[in-house]
Design a protein around this motif. Structure first.
Motif, PDB file in Angstrom:
ATOM      1  N   ALA A  40       0.812  -1.147   0.351  1.00 20.20           N
ATOM      2  CA  ALA A  40       0.372  -0.712   0.814  1.00 20.20           C
ATOM      3  C   ALA A  40       0.738   1.275  -0.167  1.00 20.20           C
ATOM      4  O   ALA A  40       0.750   2.297  -0.619  1.00 20.20           O
ATOM      5  CB  ALA A  40      -1.064   0.473   1.216  1.00 20.20           C
ATOM      6  N   MET A  41       2.211   0.864   0.550  1.00 16.24           N
ATOM      7  CA  MET A  41       3.532   2.182   0.583  1.00 16.24           C
ATOM      8  C   MET A  41       3.204   2.178  -0.542  1.00 16.24           C
ATOM      9  O   MET A  41       3.864   3.572  -1.282  1.00 16.24           O
ATOM     10  CB  MET A  41       4.236   2.201   1.556  1.00 16.24           C
ATOM     11  N   ILE A  42       3.911   1.548  -1.524  1.00 17.12           N
ATOM     12  CA  ILE A  42       4.493   1.874  -2.976  1.00 17.12           C
ATOM     13  C   ILE A  42       3.143   2.095  -3.592  1.00 17.12           C
ATOM     14  O   ILE A  42       3.183   3.709  -4.782  1.00 17.12           O
ATOM     15  CB  ILE A  42       4.570   0.151  -3.642  1.00 17.12           C
ATOM     16  N   ALA A  44       0.836   4.341  -2.466  1.00 13.80           N
ATOM     17  CA  ALA A  44       0.948   5.778  -2.065  1.00 13.80           C
ATOM     18  C   ALA A  44       1.876   6.704  -2.737  1.00 13.80           C
ATOM     19  O   ALA A  44       1.486   7.700  -2.520  1.00 13.80           O
ATOM     20  CB  ALA A  44       0.974   5.266  -0.386  1.00 13.80           C
ATOM     21  N   SER A  45       2.911   6.153  -2.474  1.00 16.04           N
ATOM     22  CA  SER A  45       3.782   6.803  -3.729  1.00 16.04           C
ATOM     23  C   SER A  45       3.305   7.061  -5.260  1.00 16.04           C
ATOM     24  O   SER A  45       3.196   8.184  -5.731  1.00 16.04           O
ATOM     25  CB  SER A  45       5.041   6.299  -3.402  1.00 16.04           C
ATOM     26  N   LEU A  46       2.998   6.077  -5.575  1.00 10.99           N
ATOM     27  CA  LEU A  46       2.615   6.521  -7.146  1.00 10.99           C
ATOM     28  C   LEU A  46       1.481   7.227  -7.309  1.00 10.99           C
ATOM     29  O   LEU A  46       1.292   7.850  -7.992  1.00 10.99           O
ATOM     30  CB  LEU A  46       2.381   4.895  -8.057  1.00 10.99           C
ATOM     31  N   PHE A  47       0.572   7.103  -6.387  1.00 13.35           N
ATOM     32  CA  PHE A  47      -0.488   7.965  -6.065  1.00 13.35           C
ATOM     33  C   PHE A  47      -0.032   9.438  -5.850  1.00 13.35           C
ATOM     34  O   PHE A  47       0.007  10.335  -6.140  1.00 13.35           O
ATOM     35  CB  PHE A  47      -1.335   7.734  -4.884  1.00 13.35           C
ATOM     36  N   ALA A  48       1.661   9.186  -5.264  1.00  8.57           N
ATOM     37  CA  ALA A  48       1.394  10.949  -5.147  1.00  8.57           C
ATOM     38  C   ALA A  48       2.233  10.694  -6.078  1.00  8.57           C
ATOM     39  O   ALA A  48       1.839  12.642  -6.651  1.00  8.57           O
ATOM     40  CB  ALA A  48       2.466  11.353  -3.361  1.00  8.57           C
ATOM     41  N   SER A  49       3.238  10.599  -6.900  1.00 11.86           N
ATOM     42  CA  SER A  49       3.468  10.929  -8.079  1.00 11.86           C
ATOM     43  C   SER A  49       2.326  11.976  -8.804  1.00 11.86           C
ATOM     44  O   SER A  49       2.643  12.360  -9.848  1.00 11.86           O
ATOM     45  CB  SER A  49       4.417   9.914  -9.081  1.00 11.86           C
ATOM     46  N   LEU A  51      -0.462  12.635  -8.197  1.00 12.87           N
ATOM     47  CA  LEU A  51      -0.796  14.153  -7.642  1.00 12.87           C
ATOM     48  C   LEU A  51       0.154  15.250  -8.057  1.00 12.87           C
ATOM     49  O   LEU A  51       0.166  16.134  -8.784  1.00 12.87           O
ATOM     50  CB  LEU A  51      -1.207  13.915  -6.387  1.00 12.87           C
ATOM     51  N   VAL A  52       1.072  14.976  -8.175  1.00 15.26           N
ATOM     52  CA  VAL A  52       1.642  15.870  -8.231  1.00 15.26           C
ATOM     53  C   VAL A  52       2.175  16.058  -9.964  1.00 15.26           C
ATOM     54  O   VAL A  52       2.508  17.159 -10.352  1.00 15.26           O
ATOM     55  CB  VAL A  52       3.860  15.532  -7.400  1.00 15.26           C
TER      56      VAL A  52
END
Lengths: 212, 123, 704, 357
Positions: A40-42, A44-49, A51-52
């Protein structure tokens, strides 16, 4: 003050009467759940990317979210995926009843629906790529493809795993090892539901919103 | 192992499978997917309001699927699952939220305004 | 889909060709000769003593947590040495290449290392020290100690444990082979973006870095899962959370940090590899990429990683200081809370690694305050250790010396850490050697703690202590080296010296660079004594043998209840926990030697070579991807998946050791402690534990 | 320095004499060490001697932080050392109480003291962030207001940086000088857009005048740093960061990149010359007469990977209007200046790059 004073050494039990064997199934499923949370943290990082990189500038004059999203197609994909997950869930209900045929039937339905999901998503992205919106086109498209295809790769592994488990259930029956794997696979399938609803809500739906 | 002697199907994690709850979560999830989709397609509300609707739908689906599908409750078998799940929620929120905040300020400060609002690179 | 890169490519060998072997570089050629000689020596020694079967059966295929832990530590120590040599080379280059008139050797403009070689050395130094030296040593220590401290037979997932180790070993192998086949990254251990993009690093160096850290981080994530599940599920009866030894608390906290942060690193590096392999635009400057996104994702992992290594070190200090103060740890509950708090705060501080990025003052202020918050639980820990000493009976044994020096280093590191957490100060020292001095200061806390822990727990695993006299000599040289080297480095930071300089433009920095070189010489002397300490102790192990289960006489937690060395089943009968410092309580109440009334059968998993195979295949996968031999990568990937599926069909029934045999072994162990020699049935955690000079000629016990 | 006269050797090797000699040799080292240390303290420690208002604010913050934290460290370290001494095993006079394992008062203190210290430092940290924020047009002026004052003044009521109105334009005493900075692999291009001149590897500024920088990179990330004048700011390709400084004394300072940018990084320095306004004006005049002009195509030649070994300076006039924005725009469109394989991490064919010797 210190715990040492509280304990009377005279009557203390020094050795466990039996080896406290931990509950194997519960231990294995907990470990797998921890793995899923790390996954899930991976995500989350993909979602953060995503979003940015979901900004007009990151589209590099290529298509933006509004141009590549088809929320209605995504809804059909949602239905297919959630049905596949439900089918797997129901096969575990059959497991509770020791119904081997029910379990295998549930696996079959889950695999078919999951395959349908993959075909539909593959079609959607192939269409996108044919129109020139390939991941190399812009930072936005890179993030979009990676996020969605990362989920798709999970579904591929879910199908592979379900097929392997079908063989194991057919050959070995419900041994403890098979059962814990079935439970882990349940966590895996259900977890894909989680990730998909975020993809659906925050990629497809907000893409149609033009908030960014 | 001692557990191997017992019937693995009697394990509480097997026994908690529940068809009715699974189907309920499925139906609720579909409704919660279709509803915001309908609202978004209609464009009846402002985009910001719709964004809140989408976030609310995602949160609701998280709770519904988490409870009915993954059985994240405080029972003895599931407590650790729930605890670790709840532990990870702030981590995910921090990762995404702080990153978004950081880059929002960075974009306003480091992108040249004329380039930022240009209709793409036309040349 | 696949991107264009300079240079030829063949389907069979990919980018690999003979010209990729740097045989013109004399440094590498001589290193290669040395490595081959050393390798031949080791292989020869193993063959001469006919230990291949023993090695295979007892170590390479082992799923025993102690042996895996020992292998982790050994791997970490070897890599520590490699990273140290890199450090020596860097310091020497810097001291030689000062000022425009400094001469150049071996084709370099100044000094003896050209910029690209220097870049590889400092990148390898950082990557190795953080990911392949300190991390494996700590994971190894946790592997050995955590199950013993909670009274378990093994980790929760012994097979996964071996897999984690072999993945780490595969990653290490990739780093090591990059020395002689191709190049290593020159873009720092952080993978400076966009320097790591194909346009600015067209060679295979960055690819080596990518796949090594990627595989290593997967291994560490799996290890974290294992430790968390072990602590949650495997505690001995009676061990409630408040009775758990403090090292387990830090291990738990650190594993949660590792479990949650390593995946972000995996994601960041995976996206970078997509940029390099598939031509996407995540981190490019143009076409919609955002290069600071990489920095962001990297430090989301990178900062928690710092706490991932420092938390177990705090746990080690919390074990060593009470033992040698003859007093329970002061403020156990606050110590546990502080450990958790450090792990928690670690998630909202990462921007302080790029305060100079130009984010808004609000953002900088938030992360500044969050970074400073870490100081609170750390301060609590320091004060609690101080009050552990208060009214104690402090002995200065070797582990205690390492621990106390770590404590002193923690204080100076805390001072400079608080400076770096302030953006206004950070603007002047960011990316300067001041930062380098600061994090070496903090990582030296970990290094001192690790060396203390190795000295502290060595008798637990191997049954004999390490030589105290030579060890103290190593300690003092190590401490002096730390003070001299990093003192000079802090001063250079105030002179504004940037890090990663291959050539030093300002001669005014020379005196302090010479000071750093003196420091590194002290470290060299220290490392000589460290090796000598190990060698002498193993050679004279009979004379360093410990009697009884408590090697230090004043130890406190449960692992000291098991025999020294620990038998393969850890505890003959699982102990029942009554109080927090169970062993101290038993010892003080005269229950230390109380044997259990009866012995039961013990069930343990069988050894398996599959983790080793998967490790080898992962190495092949990484190697194939580095050189873009796509057939090799694909074949290895399929083979890995096939191995996993095959393992799923090959259920390990495990082995059951009858209680009668346990009783025999226990009796034999008791005999050993009285000075008699055990033979036959005894298999212990330590390979050399039960050989004495008297039995050197006797056939080796090979019973499994 | 007669005690370490190297010729004072009569060849006797008696033991006592040897020991004496060793001491003498050591004494000979003392002045060398002292010279090393004092020499550095005089010249090298650039951060200790800020020559600009912003740098001075940063230095004051450093002093404050070190003072506060140093106090805490002294207390904690003092406690440890005192306890170690008092409760060492050999000391028979001490009390031994293994039951002293928790105390509410101490617990409150050990949580409370760090909390208070961190709170105090956080307060100053936030203030100083706003005071040195390079984007705040008032930061330089306020730093000037504070300049010359000690700590008390730097953080006095008058200069509370948290209440700065960043939106309102300040009435500038002197019109600030605009400089645009572009880094290439591995050189510095300083463009004076209003004067339409540009230099490579030399930055010239008038004294007592605010200088405002716009910075970008044509290739990889760099870090703009002049230790005596101003703190660091990242220089990122495709983005534009800002920095501002004011110099309080004329002179020549060293500037360089502080973030590793590849093989030529170590040689990537520039000279930062602070001149009197008159001399600055005449320098601009001289620059405007330079024969070589700087257009974008010229810039592209300039931006090829180059190591400037000899700190050579180039000068240009007639800089193309909007060159800075054009560079940023082109980078955003995907323009790269790739480094040849032989200048990155390749061990077999080293150093195939343009060298300016």
């Amino acid at each position: 003050m210190s715990k040492m004073n509280d304990m009377d050494p005279a009557g203390a039990v020094l050795w466990a009467p039996h080896d406290a064997e931990p509950d194997m199934i519960a231990t294995r499923t907990l470990g797998f759940w921890l793995y899923l949370l790390s996954d899930a943290m991976i995500v989350a990082s993909l979602f953060a990317s995503y979003l940015v990189l979901n900004h007009r500038m990151n589209a590099a004059a290529g298509p933006t979210a509004g141009a590549v999203m088809h929320p209605l197609t995504a809804l059909w994909e949602t239905i297919l995926l959630l049905s596949a997950i439900l089918a797997y869930g129901l096969s575990l209900v059959a497991l509770k009843r020791k119904d081997r045929r029910g379990v295998l039937a549930g696996f079959g339905v889950a695999c078919m629906l999951g395959l349908g999901f993959l075909v539909m998503e593959g079609h959607e992205f192939a269409d996108l790529a044919l129109r020139g919106a390939v991941p190399e086109r812009s930072g936005y498209l890179s993030a979009l493809y990676t996020l969605v295809l990362y989920h798709a790769v999970h579904i591929v592994f879910a199908l592979l795993w379900t097929a392997v488990m079908a063989v194991q259930v057919a050959r070995q029956g419900f041994t403890p090892n098979v059962v814990y794997r079935l439970l882990n696979l349940k966590l895996f399938w259900f977890f894909q539901g989680f990730i998909w609803i975020y993809v659906f809500c925050f990629v497809d739906l907000t893409g149609a919103l033009h908030v960014h | 192992m001692s557990t191997e002697c017992q019937d693995p199907l009697q394990h509480p994690q097997v026994q908690m499978a529940h068809g009715g709850q699974y189907i309920a979560a499925y139906v609720f999830s579909l409704i919660l997917s279709a509803l915001p989709l309908f609202l978004v397609q209609e464009h009846g509300y402002s985009d910001t309001h719709l964004l809140f609707v989408v976030i609310a739908a995602a949160a609701a689906m998280t709770i519904i699927q988490g409870y009915f599908w993954l059985r994240l409750d405080v029972s003895r078998t599931q407590a650790w699952f729930t605890a670790s799940f709840i532990l990870f929620i702030p981590l995910v929120v921090l990762t995404i939220g702080l990153t978004a905040w950081m880059f929002a300020t960075l974009y306003t400060r480091t992108m040249i305004p004329t380039l930022m609002h240009a209709p793409g690179f036309t040349h | 889909m696949l991107v264009h890169y300079p240079g030829p490519w063949t389907p069979l060998l990919g980018r690999l060709a003979l010209r990729q072997i740097p045989y013109q570089n004399p440094i590498l050629v001589w290193t290669f000769v040395l490595v081959v000689l050393a390798g031949a020596l080791v292989v020869g020694a193993i063959t001469y003593t006919r230990s291949w079967t023993y090695l295979w059966r007892e170590w390479l295929t082992s799923v025993d947590h102690k042996k895996i832990g020992v292998m982790y530590c050994l791997l970490g120590l070897v890599m520590f040495f490699r990273g140290f040599i890199d450090g020596v080379m860097m310091r020497t280059q810097q001291v030689m290449a000062v000022g425009p008139h400094s001469p150049g050797y071996l084709g370099a403009l100044h000094g003896y290392l050209p910029p690209y070689h220097f870049g590889q050395i400092y990148s390898a130094h950082g990557t190795i020290m953080i990911l392949f030296a300190i991390t494996p040593i700590l994971v190894g220590l946790m592997n050995i100690i955590v199950p013993l401290q909670i009274g378990a037979r093994d980790m929760a997932y012994p097979y996964l444990n071996a897999l984690s180790f072999w993945l780490t070993a595969a990653a290490t192998g990739l780093v090591m082979i990059s020395l002689f086949v191709g190049d290593f990254s020159h873009a720092g251990w952080v993978g400076l973006i966009p320097l790591t993009e194909l346009a600015y690093s067209p060679g295979v160096g960055v690819d080596y870095w990518i796949w090594a850290v990627q595989i290593g981080s997967v291994g560490t994530t799996l290890a974290s899962i294992n430790i968390i599940a072990t602590i949650i599920k495997m505690r001995a009866p009676g061990m409630s959370w408040t009775k758990m030894p403090i090292f387990c608390w830090t291990a738990l906290s650190t594993s949660v940090v590792g479990l949650s942060s390593f995946p972000v690193f995996t994601a960041a590096v995976a996206l970078l590899s997509l940029d390099r392999y598939a031509g996407t635009h995540f981190f490019t400057a143009g076409l919609g990429g955002n290069l600071m996104l990489y920095t962001d994702l990297f430090w989301i992992w990178g900062h928690p990683e710092v706490y991932y290594v420092v938390l177990p070190a705090f746990g080690i200090l919390s074990e060593i200081i009470p033992t040698f103060s003859e007093k329970p740890l002061f403020g156990y509950m606050t110590m546990a809370a502080a450990s958790i708090a450090i792990g928690g705060v670690s998630w909202s501080v990462w921007l302080h690694h790029f305060f100079t990025m130009g984010a808004g003052p609000g953002v900088n202020a938030f992360f500044s305050i969050a970074s400073m918050l870490v100081g609170i639980p750390t301060g609590v820990k320091v004060f609690n250790w101080a009050f552990t000493l208060y009214r104690g009976r402090v002995r200065f044994d070797l582990p205690m010396l390492w621990a106390l020096a770590a404590l002193v280093l923690l204080l100076t590191g805390g001072l400079t850490g608080m400076m770096l957490a302030m953006p206004a100060i950070n603007y002047t020292v960011h990316n300067s050697v001041f930062v380098v001095a600061h994090f070496h200061n903090m990582l030296n806390v970990v290094g001192f703690a690790c060396l203390g822990a190795i000295n502290f727990w060595f008798p637990k695993v191997f049954g004999f202590k390490l030589d105290e006299r030579i060890g103290k000599r190593a300690f003092w040289y190590f401490s002096a080296g730390t003070a001299v080297l990093f003192g000079c480095m802090y001063a250079l930071g105030f002179m504004g010296m940037p890090r990663r300089l291959d050539y030093i433009p300002f001669p005014s920095w020379r005196p302090l660079l010479i000071g750093e070189e003196i420091g590194i010489v002290l470290f060299l002397i220290s490392s000589y004594y460290l090796v000598k300490q190990l060698y002498v102790s193993i050679r004279n192990r009979a004379q360093y043998r410990v009697s009884g289960s408590d090697a230090w006489g004043t130890a406190r937690s449960l692992e000291w209840l098991a025999h020294c060395p620990v038998p393969f089943y850890n505890f003959a009968v699982q102990p029942h926990i009554n109080v927090r410092d169970e062993w101290a309580w038993r010892r003080q109440n005269g229950l230390g030697q109380t044997a259990p009334e009866h012995y039961e059968d013990i069930h343990l998993p069988n050894n398996t070579p599959i983790p080793l195979f998967i490790g080898v295949l992962t190495f092949a996968l990484g190697f194939g991807l580095v050189w873009r031999m796509y057939w090799l990568a694909l074949a290895s990937l399929i083979a890995i998946i096939a191995a996993i599926i095959a393992r799923a069909f090959d259920d390990d029934p495990g082995q059951t050791i009858p209680g009668e045999r346990i009783r025999r072994i226990e009796a034999g162990l008791a005999g050993v402690l009285e000075g008699r020699v055990a033979t036959g049935d005894v298999v212990v955690g330590g390979a050399v534990a039960f050989e004495t000079r008297a039995t050197k000629a006797a056939p080796r016990a090979r019973d499994a | 320095m007669s005690d370490c006269d190297p010729y004072n050797n009569d060849g006797t090797l008696a033991g006592g004499y040897m020991a004496e000699r060793r001491w003498e040799r050591a004494r000979g080292l003392v002045p060398v060490l002292a010279a090393m240390l004092s020499g550095c303290a005089q010249k090298g420690f650039w951060l200790f001697h800020p020559k600009g208002a912003v740098a001075r604010t940063e230095w004051h913050t450093t002093i404050l932080d070190v003072a506060v934290m140093g106090g805490v460290i002294l207390v904690a370290g003092g406690l440890v050392v005192a306890f170690l001494w008092r409760y060492r095993a050999g000391n028979r006079a001490r009390t031994y109480d293994p039951h002293f394992t928790s105390s509410l008062v101490i617990e409150v203190l050990v949580w409370g003291i760090p909390l208070v210290v961190v709170g105090y430092l956080s307060y100053f940290s936030v203030k100083s962030v706003f005071a040195t924020n390079p984007y705040n047009p008032l930061a330089v002026r306020q730093a000037v207001d504070r300049a010359g004052g000690g700590l008390r003044e730097a953080y006095g009521e008058r200069a509370d940086p948290t209440v700065v109105d960043a939106m309102g334009a300040p009435p500038p005493a002197t019109r600030p000088l605009q400089v645009e900075v572009v880094t290439t692999d591995w050189q510095w291009v300083f463009i004076y857009p209003h004067q339409r001149v540009a230099t490579v590897n030399e930055l010239v500024m008038p004294v007592h005048t605010p200088v405002e920088f716009d910075l970008t990179s044509a290739t990889v990330v760099n870090d703009f740093f002049i230790p005596e004048l101003v703190g660091e700011i990242d220089i990122m390709p495709g983005m534009r960061t800002k920095q501002a400084l004011i110099a309080s004394r004329t002179g020549t300072y060293h500037g360089y990149s502080d973030d590793y940018s590849g093989g030529g990084f170590s040689w990537m320095g520039f000279r930062a010359r602070v001149e009197s306004p008159q001399r600055f004006r005449s320098w601009i005049k001289k620059m405007q007469a330079q024969p070589v002009h700087l257009s974008y195509s010229r810039f592209r030649q300039l931006a090829r990977p180059t190591i400037n070994l000899s700190e050579r300076i180039s000068r240009f006039s007639q800089v193309q209007a909007g060159l800075f924005d054009h560079v940023v725009e082109r980078v955003m469109e995907g323009r790269v200046y790739p480094t040849p394989l032989a200048m990155t991490e390749n061990m077999t064919k080293p150093m195939k790059v343009r060298l300016i010797k």
